[in-house]
Design a protein around this motif. Sequence first.
Motif, PDB file in Angstrom:
ATOM      1  N   ALA A 399       7.678 -32.975  -9.004  1.00 18.01           N
ATOM      2  CA  ALA A 399       8.718 -32.921  -7.980  1.00 18.01           C
ATOM      3  C   ALA A 399       9.607 -31.694  -8.176  1.00 18.01           C
ATOM      4  O   ALA A 399       9.979 -31.012  -7.207  1.00 18.01           O
ATOM      5  N   ARG A 400       9.933 -31.396  -9.418  1.00 19.04           N
ATOM      6  CA  ARG A 400      10.756 -30.222  -9.697  1.00 19.04           C
ATOM      7  C   ARG A 400       9.993 -28.923  -9.425  1.00 19.04           C
ATOM      8  O   ARG A 400      10.574 -27.925  -8.992  1.00 19.04           O
ATOM      9  N   LEU A 401       8.691 -28.949  -9.683  1.00 23.90           N
ATOM     10  CA  LEU A 401       7.887 -27.773  -9.385  1.00 23.90           C
ATOM     11  C   LEU A 401       7.878 -27.504  -7.885  1.00 23.90           C
ATOM     12  O   LEU A 401       8.043 -26.350  -7.444  1.00 23.90           O
ATOM     13  N   ARG A 402       7.717 -28.541  -7.085  1.00 22.89           N
ATOM     14  CA  ARG A 402       7.726 -28.378  -5.640  1.00 22.89           C
ATOM     15  C   ARG A 402       9.073 -27.802  -5.172  1.00 22.89           C
ATOM     16  O   ARG A 402       9.118 -26.885  -4.359  1.00 22.89           O
ATOM     17  N   ARG A 403      10.153 -28.352  -5.713  1.00 28.81           N
ATOM     18  CA  ARG A 403      11.478 -27.849  -5.342  1.00 28.81           C
ATOM     19  C   ARG A 403      11.668 -26.398  -5.765  1.00 28.81           C
ATOM     20  O   ARG A 403      12.152 -25.564  -4.994  1.00 28.81           O
ATOM     21  N   ALA A 404      11.266 -26.070  -6.996  1.00 24.14           N
ATOM     22  CA  ALA A 404      11.468 -24.726  -7.518  1.00 24.14           C
ATOM     23  C   ALA A 404      10.674 -23.685  -6.728  1.00 24.14           C
ATOM     24  O   ALA A 404      11.165 -22.585  -6.462  1.00 24.14           O
ATOM     25  N   LEU A 405       9.453 -24.030  -6.350  1.00 20.54           N
ATOM     26  CA  LEU A 405       8.647 -23.106  -5.546  1.00 20.54           C
ATOM     27  C   LEU A 405       9.310 -22.847  -4.193  1.00 20.54           C
ATOM     28  O   LEU A 405       9.339 -21.704  -3.707  1.00 20.54           O
ATOM     29  N   SER A 406       9.870 -23.901  -3.602  1.00 20.50           N
ATOM     30  CA  SER A 406      10.509 -23.737  -2.289  1.00 20.50           C
ATOM     31  C   SER A 406      11.786 -22.925  -2.376  1.00 20.50           C
ATOM     32  O   SER A 406      12.207 -22.295  -1.404  1.00 20.50           O
ATOM     33  N   GLU A 407      12.432 -22.914  -3.542  1.00 23.16           N
ATOM     34  CA  GLU A 407      13.673 -22.162  -3.726  1.00 23.16           C
ATOM     35  C   GLU A 407      13.434 -20.681  -4.004  1.00 23.16           C
ATOM     36  O   GLU A 407      14.331 -19.864  -3.832  1.00 23.16           O
ATOM     37  N   THR A 408      12.248 -20.341  -4.471  1.00 22.62           N
ATOM     38  CA  THR A 408      11.978 -18.966  -4.895  1.00 22.62           C
ATOM     39  C   THR A 408      11.928 -18.031  -3.688  1.00 22.62           C
ATOM     40  O   THR A 408      11.173 -18.264  -2.747  1.00 22.62           O
ATOM     41  N   VAL A 409      12.736 -16.976  -3.748  1.00 22.55           N
ATOM     42  CA  VAL A 409      12.735 -15.947  -2.707  1.00 22.55           C
ATOM     43  C   VAL A 409      12.065 -14.707  -3.284  1.00 22.55           C
ATOM     44  O   VAL A 409      12.493 -14.188  -4.317  1.00 22.55           O
ATOM     45  N   LEU A 410      11.012 -14.244  -2.632  1.00 16.51           N
ATOM     46  CA  LEU A 410      10.268 -13.084  -3.130  1.00 16.51           C
ATOM     47  C   LEU A 410       9.629 -12.380  -1.941  1.00 16.51           C
ATOM     48  O   LEU A 410       8.690 -12.894  -1.340  1.00 16.51           O
ATOM     49  N   THR A 411      10.165 -11.226  -1.580  1.00 16.90           N
ATOM     50  CA  THR A 411       9.624 -10.481  -0.450  1.00 16.90           C
ATOM     51  C   THR A 411       9.293  -9.047  -0.866  1.00 16.90           C
ATOM     52  O   THR A 411       9.786  -8.539  -1.860  1.00 16.90           O
ATOM     53  N   GLY A 412       8.433  -8.430  -0.063  1.00 14.93           N
ATOM     54  CA  GLY A 412       8.024  -7.053  -0.319  1.00 14.93           C
ATOM     55  C   GLY A 412       6.616  -6.943  -0.857  1.00 14.93           C
ATOM     56  O   GLY A 412       5.947  -5.935  -0.666  1.00 14.93           O
ATOM     57  N   VAL A 413       6.158  -8.003  -1.562  1.00 14.73           N
ATOM     58  CA  VAL A 413       4.788  -8.050  -2.075  1.00 14.73           C
ATOM     59  C   VAL A 413       4.245  -9.450  -1.809  1.00 14.73           C
ATOM     60  O   VAL A 413       5.000 -10.411  -1.648  1.00 14.73           O
ATOM     61  N   LYS A 414       2.927  -9.555  -1.780  1.00  9.73           N
ATOM     62  CA  LYS A 414       2.313 -10.879  -1.687  1.00  9.73           C
ATOM     63  C   LYS A 414       2.376 -11.544  -3.055  1.00  9.73           C
ATOM     64  O   LYS A 414       2.407 -10.878  -4.093  1.00  9.73           O
ATOM     65  N   SER A 415       2.376 -12.876  -3.062  1.00  7.86           N
ATOM     66  CA  SER A 415       2.398 -13.597  -4.331  1.00  7.86           C
ATOM     67  C   SER A 415       1.547 -14.857  -4.226  1.00  7.86           C
ATOM     68  O   SER A 415       1.147 -15.270  -3.134  1.00  7.86           O
ATOM     69  N   THR A 416       1.310 -15.476  -5.379  1.00 14.75           N
ATOM     70  CA  THR A 416       0.484 -16.685  -5.431  1.00 14.75           C
ATOM     71  C   THR A 416       1.309 -17.960  -5.236  1.00 14.75           C
ATOM     72  O   THR A 416       0.785 -19.065  -5.421  1.00 14.75           O
ATOM     73  N   ILE A 417       2.560 -17.834  -4.846  1.00 15.18           N
ATOM     74  CA  ILE A 417       3.381 -19.022  -4.604  1.00 15.18           C
ATOM     75  C   ILE A 417       2.735 -19.973  -3.586  1.00 15.18           C
ATOM     76  O   ILE A 417       2.683 -21.192  -3.823  1.00 15.18           O
ATOM     77  N   PRO A 418       2.212 -19.492  -2.448  1.00 11.22           N
ATOM     78  CA  PRO A 418       1.568 -20.413  -1.492  1.00 11.22           C
ATOM     79  C   PRO A 418       0.399 -21.189  -2.094  1.00 11.22           C
ATOM     80  O   PRO A 418       0.147 -22.336  -1.700  1.00 11.22           O
ATOM     81  N   LEU A 419      -0.312 -20.587  -3.042  1.00 14.30           N
ATOM     82  CA  LEU A 419      -1.424 -21.285  -3.699  1.00 14.30           C
ATOM     83  C   LEU A 419      -0.916 -22.514  -4.430  1.00 14.30           C
ATOM     84  O   LEU A 419      -1.504 -23.600  -4.322  1.00 14.30           O
ATOM     85  N   PHE A 420       0.184 -22.374  -5.164  1.00 18.60           N
ATOM     86  CA  PHE A 420       0.719 -23.504  -5.918  1.00 18.60           C
ATOM     87  C   PHE A 420       1.302 -24.564  -4.986  1.00 18.60           C
ATOM     88  O   PHE A 420       1.191 -25.768  -5.267  1.00 18.60           O
ATOM     89  N   GLU A 421       1.900 -24.149  -3.890  1.00 19.04           N
ATOM     90  CA  GLU A 421       2.434 -25.112  -2.934  1.00 19.04           C
ATOM     91  C   GLU A 421       1.308 -25.955  -2.326  1.00 19.04           C
ATOM     92  O   GLU A 421       1.456 -27.169  -2.142  1.00 19.04           O
ATOM     93  N   GLU A 422       0.197 -25.305  -2.059  1.00 21.53           N
ATOM     94  CA  GLU A 422      -0.950 -26.025  -1.520  1.00 21.53           C
ATOM     95  C   GLU A 422      -1.575 -26.931  -2.578  1.00 21.53           C
ATOM     96  O   GLU A 422      -1.992 -28.057  -2.290  1.00 21.53           O
TER      97      GLU A 422
END
Length: 448
Positions: A399-422
């Motif tokens: 649950a904390r991982l889901r929250r932390a991923l949604s809080e992370t702001v990262l723009t300018g480059v692509k990242s693997t955050i969507p992979l972990f959310e999925e």
Amino acid sequence: MFGKVLIANRGEIALRVHRACKELGIQTVAVHSTADANAMHVRLADESVCIGPPAAKDSYLNIASIIAAAEITGADAIHPGYGFLSENARFAEIVAAHDLTFIGPSAEHIRVMGDKITAKETIGKAGIPLVPGSDGAVRTVDEGRKIAKEIGYPVLVKAASGGGGRGMKLARTEDDIESAILNAQSEAKAAFGDDSVYLEKYLELPRHIEIQIAADSHGNVIHLGERDCSLQRRHQKVLEEALSPVLTDEQRAEIGEITRSAIEKLGYLGVGTVEYLYENGKFYFIEMNTRLQVEHPITEQVTDLDLVREQISIAAGNKLTLRQEDVKFNGHAIECRINAEDPRTFAPSPGRITDFHAPGGPGVRFDSAVYDGYMIPPHYDSMIGKLIVYGDSRELCLARLRRALSETVLTGVKSTIPLFEELLDNPEFQRGEYNIHWLENWLAEDDA
């Protein structure tokens, strides 16, 4: 304790070592390539020295430049971090020859464990269970064919000096063995300068379990439980958990003590990790990493022990701060390796980070060296940072991982955050039902 430590690395691990040094009252020296002149570890260190141009071979792998930087700054010791020169026995010898302390094991232990064949022989004699396979290097196809028939197909052909899946080939039948051996030898020669290969029985659906150990110069050795590193892509770890969701307390204690006892017999010094494949209730040795692991923070979270401080203290000649009976495991921790990569193709995505905000709140830790405006260079690995979450239970941790991923702001480059959310939405992952092939199969199914 040391007065000044040179950190022979870059990125988040250089910053992690710097922080541990500062808490111990140690001055730090950052070395950097021209590409990393504005890196965070360079900004925060007490001193910094440029050691070469962007290419790693001309900077972070340039032993002469690193030693010169240590000498001109008056450093007492060198911390290699992980990667680069951290498991280079010759570097450890050169450091010692210049009256500097290498914060790591002896050159001899690095050398023994760096050769997978020698490591297997050594660790087997110390009492650790091995995967059935060849007793040593396999030189010819005919020799390999004979051994493969004895241990039974499928078999893995593996480079003796390998790592990260390079020089590793699978032979499912006798028709595959010739090409597997020749291709593995060729790949190993190109990648490591050593075409020695060996054979192991291929386990179909194992998990990747590793045991963290620490040993001081006073004969004390402890194990700090396990990490489950089964979520991998192309033999590269993507997400790790501590403790494993599939081991019982009895299994944990048993493999931990087997590992601790073996390391004690070897006379090992420092921190290290013994890696196993685990299938049908049995453990089989893969390799030993004679350095700090990328995923060490999740062990820190469940044991409340600072492994980097402990590593530095051990190198300075101090005793371990804990005995085995003092080691307690509490809660659950997960680490996601957030990389500057396309989340579907995994193609690198270097570039400038235009907006960055790290997640926070209870049980959330983000080990990273990036900042607003930071330029991720194309010359090194693509790691942005490590998102580590902790909870009293695996459910709270998720649950904390889901929250932390949604809080992370990262723009300018692509990242693997969507992979972990999925990944978090997958019922099998939620139940902890996966093995070392699961992630690649899931990605392939998702792309189909």
